[in-house]
Design a protein around this motif. Structure first.
Motif, PDB file in Angstrom:
ATOM      1  N   PHE A 182       0.824  -1.205   0.000  1.00  0.00           N
ATOM      2  CA  PHE A 182       0.000   0.000   0.000  1.00  0.00           C
ATOM      3  C   PHE A 182       0.866   1.266   0.000  1.00  0.00           C
ATOM      4  N   MET A 183       2.032   1.185   0.637  1.00  0.00           N
ATOM      5  CA  MET A 183       2.874   2.382   0.729  1.00  0.00           C
ATOM      6  C   MET A 183       3.389   2.828  -0.633  1.00  0.00           C
ATOM      7  N   TYR A 184       3.507   1.892  -1.582  1.00  0.00           N
ATOM      8  CA  TYR A 184       3.975   2.272  -2.910  1.00  0.00           C
ATOM      9  C   TYR A 184       2.913   3.021  -3.705  1.00  0.00           C
ATOM     10  N   LEU A 185       1.646   2.877  -3.287  1.00  0.00           N
ATOM     11  CA  LEU A 185       0.542   3.523  -3.998  1.00  0.00           C
ATOM     12  C   LEU A 185       0.276   4.946  -3.507  1.00  0.00           C
ATOM     13  N   ALA A 186       0.868   5.306  -2.384  1.00  0.00           N
ATOM     14  CA  ALA A 186       0.557   6.588  -1.752  1.00  0.00           C
ATOM     15  C   ALA A 186       0.868   7.795  -2.634  1.00  0.00           C
ATOM     16  N   GLU A 187       1.884   7.681  -3.478  1.00  0.00           N
ATOM     17  CA  GLU A 187       2.299   8.822  -4.303  1.00  0.00           C
ATOM     18  C   GLU A 187       1.392   9.053  -5.507  1.00  0.00           C
ATOM     19  N   LEU A 188       0.394   8.215  -5.694  1.00  0.00           N
ATOM     20  CA  LEU A 188      -0.515   8.380  -6.828  1.00  0.00           C
ATOM     21  C   LEU A 188      -1.181   9.755  -6.797  1.00  0.00           C
ATOM     22  N   LYS A 189      -1.481  10.240  -5.614  1.00  0.00           N
ATOM     23  CA  LYS A 189      -2.172  11.535  -5.473  1.00  0.00           C
ATOM     24  C   LYS A 189      -1.373  12.680  -6.090  1.00  0.00           C
ATOM     25  N   ASN A 190      -0.058  12.515  -6.187  1.00  0.00           N
ATOM     26  CA  ASN A 190       0.783  13.582  -6.721  1.00  0.00           C
ATOM     27  C   ASN A 190       0.707  13.705  -8.243  1.00  0.00           C
ATOM     28  N   LEU A 191       0.001  12.779  -8.891  1.00  0.00           N
ATOM     29  CA  LEU A 191      -0.165  12.842 -10.343  1.00  0.00           C
ATOM     30  C   LEU A 191      -1.441  13.577 -10.737  1.00  0.00           C
ATOM     31  N   ILE A 192      -2.318  13.840  -9.772  1.00  0.00           N
ATOM     32  CA  ILE A 192      -3.626  14.406 -10.050  1.00  0.00           C
ATOM     33  C   ILE A 192      -3.565  15.932 -10.164  1.00  0.00           C
ATOM     34  N   ASN A 193      -4.151  16.436 -11.253  1.00  0.00           N
ATOM     35  CA  ASN A 193      -4.206  17.882 -11.528  1.00  0.00           C
ATOM     36  C   ASN A 193      -2.827  18.544 -11.478  1.00  0.00           C
ATOM     37  N   LYS A 194      -1.824  17.802 -11.931  1.00  0.00           N
ATOM     38  CA  LYS A 194      -0.443  18.290 -11.935  1.00  0.00           C
ATOM     39  C   LYS A 194      -0.129  19.058 -13.212  1.00  0.00           C
ATOM     40  N   PHE A 195      -0.694  18.595 -14.332  1.00  0.00           N
ATOM     41  CA  PHE A 195      -0.447  19.227 -15.623  1.00  0.00           C
ATOM     42  C   PHE A 195      -1.637  20.092 -16.033  1.00  0.00           C
ATOM     43  N   LYS A 196      -1.386  21.104 -16.818  1.00  0.00           N
ATOM     44  CA  LYS A 196      -2.460  21.923 -17.350  1.00  0.00           C
ATOM     45  C   LYS A 196      -3.268  21.094 -18.348  1.00  0.00           C
ATOM     46  N   VAL A 197      -4.561  21.375 -18.429  1.00  0.00           N
ATOM     47  CA  VAL A 197      -5.437  20.659 -19.345  1.00  0.00           C
ATOM     48  C   VAL A 197      -5.124  21.091 -20.779  1.00  0.00           C
ATOM     49  N   THR A 198      -4.834  20.111 -21.625  1.00  0.00           N
ATOM     50  CA  THR A 198      -4.581  20.394 -23.038  1.00  0.00           C
ATOM     51  C   THR A 198      -5.285  19.345 -23.883  1.00  0.00           C
ATOM     52  N   ASN A 199      -5.624  19.708 -25.106  1.00  0.00           N
ATOM     53  CA  ASN A 199      -6.211  18.737 -26.024  1.00  0.00           C
ATOM     54  C   ASN A 199      -5.131  17.791 -26.524  1.00  0.00           C
ATOM     55  N   ARG A 200      -5.412  16.519 -26.458  1.00  0.00           N
ATOM     56  CA  ARG A 200      -4.434  15.518 -26.861  1.00  0.00           C
ATOM     57  C   ARG A 200      -4.371  15.415 -28.386  1.00  0.00           C
ATOM     58  N   THR A 201      -3.206  15.098 -28.910  1.00  0.00           N
ATOM     59  CA  THR A 201      -3.014  14.997 -30.359  1.00  0.00           C
ATOM     60  C   THR A 201      -3.170  13.570 -30.865  1.00  0.00           C
ATOM     61  N   TYR A 202      -3.396  12.631 -29.966  1.00  0.00           N
ATOM     62  CA  TYR A 202      -3.534  11.225 -30.337  1.00  0.00           C
ATOM     63  C   TYR A 202      -4.957  10.780 -29.992  1.00  0.00           C
ATOM     64  N   PRO A 203      -5.446   9.737 -30.644  1.00  0.00           N
ATOM     65  CA  PRO A 203      -6.807   9.255 -30.343  1.00  0.00           C
ATOM     66  C   PRO A 203      -6.901   8.666 -28.945  1.00  0.00           C
ATOM     67  N   ILE A 204      -8.071   8.827 -28.347  1.00  0.00           N
ATOM     68  CA  ILE A 204      -8.272   8.312 -26.994  1.00  0.00           C
ATOM     69  C   ILE A 204      -9.634   7.640 -26.884  1.00  0.00           C
ATOM     70  N   LEU A 205      -9.638   6.456 -26.291  1.00  0.00           N
ATOM     71  CA  LEU A 205     -10.865   5.704 -26.025  1.00  0.00           C
ATOM     72  C   LEU A 205     -11.101   5.721 -24.519  1.00  0.00           C
ATOM     73  N   ILE A 206     -12.251   6.232 -24.120  1.00  0.00           N
ATOM     74  CA  ILE A 206     -12.643   6.286 -22.706  1.00  0.00           C
ATOM     75  C   ILE A 206     -13.778   5.290 -22.507  1.00  0.00           C
ATOM     76  N   GLY A 207     -13.678   4.459 -21.488  1.00  0.00           N
ATOM     77  CA  GLY A 207     -14.711   3.452 -21.299  1.00  0.00           C
ATOM     78  C   GLY A 207     -15.001   3.159 -19.848  1.00  0.00           C
ATOM     79  N   CYS A 208     -16.150   2.565 -19.616  1.00  0.00           N
ATOM     80  CA  CYS A 208     -16.518   2.107 -18.274  1.00  0.00           C
ATOM     81  C   CYS A 208     -17.568   1.021 -18.415  1.00  0.00           C
TER      82      CYS A 208
END
Length: 264
Positions: A182-208
């Motif tokens: 579990f301790m290795y997963l703790a740093e995941l929070k540091n990836l959230i909202n770190k980069f500015k929102v930009t439109n991606r230049t590659y195709p993306i598939l979002i699913g659930c």
């Protein structure tokens, strides 16, 4: 599949080599391992070079050094591509895997051929209210794991997979997960909202999955609406772990996406 260890890292990965073919990397959900993609390997290996891995703290990727954590996954993947001589790669992530491949895409966009994110959310623009709700649910599950991994695994399989087959396979992965990981997963929070929102230049598939938790479905829809180059798919008869609940439907949709036959 040939098993390899990524030198200087805790990461073990598996590759089904196919000369001159495009490459796909599958990144699994938390508390699972590379075997969650067993139903994808042979299907995609007919046309692609297929790679799977065990994330840090999962499966065989448990021999760590000081400073190793989940936030280094993008760098691990970049090193893997260098070693295998891969210029661009199709990235497929489930749940936490969907977050980690986005981080890789943020840091190394020129290496991305396409992005397929299932059961994830936009890490560059994650709504604060949803973030709070998500964190609350994670804390509840972690408390169960501290008390009993079996209790945790029984609860986790029910909210993660919809089909009996998917639930049992995920349960068997969960009970192998070590509490110390579990301790290795703790740093995941540091990836959230770190980069500015930009439109991606590659195709993306979002699913659930149709039977995923409401928060996950809402997050996927919000992301799709804000991403002009994305395609959104809701998988019938599936929960959070779409590739294990409905492997055939997942494989068919992904291959269509990879071949560029989706209209977005």
């Amino acid at each position: 599949m040939i098993e390899k260890h990524l030198s200087g890292t805790p990461i073990h990965y598996w590759i089904k080599e196919k000369e001159l073919a495009e490459s796909i990397l599958f990144v699994h959900a938390a508390f699972a391992d590379h075997t969650s993609f067993d139903e994808q390997i042979e299907f995609f290996a007919k046309e692609y070079q297929v790679i799977t891995l065990d994330l840090i703290g999962h499966g065989k990727s448990i021999k760590t050094q000081k400073g190793d954590n989940i936030s280094k996954t993008a760098d691990y993947i970049y090193k893997l591509l260098e070693i295998e001589g891969i210029n661009k790669i199709h990235l497929v992530g489930i749940s936490i895997g969907a977050l980690l491949i986005q981080d890789f895409a943020n840091k190394f966009p020129d290496k991305v051929a396409s992005l397929c994110c299932i059961g994830g959310y936009n890490i560059n623009n994650f709504d604060s209210a949803l973030q709070k709700e998500n964190s609350g649910e994670q804390v509840k599950m972690m408390l169960k794991a501290v008390i009993s991994i079996k209790w945790f695994a029984k609860s986790n399989k029910l909210i993660s997979a919809f089909t009996t087959e998917g639930q049992e396979k995920f349960y068997n992965m969960n009970i192998r997960f070590k509490k110390r990981s579990f301790m290795y997963l703790a740093e995941l929070k540091n990836l959230i909202n770190k980069f500015k929102v930009t439109n991606r230049t590659y195709p993306i598939l979002i699913g659930c999955g149709k039977y995923d938790i409401p928060m996950a479905i809402k997050a996927a829809n919000m992301w799709h609406e804000s991403e002009p180059k994305s395609k959104m798919v809701v998988f019938e008869n599936a929960g959070h772990l779409v590739n294990m609940d409905t492997p055939q439907e997942f494989n068919e949709n992904l291959i269509i996406f990879l071949k560029g036959n989706y209209e977005v």
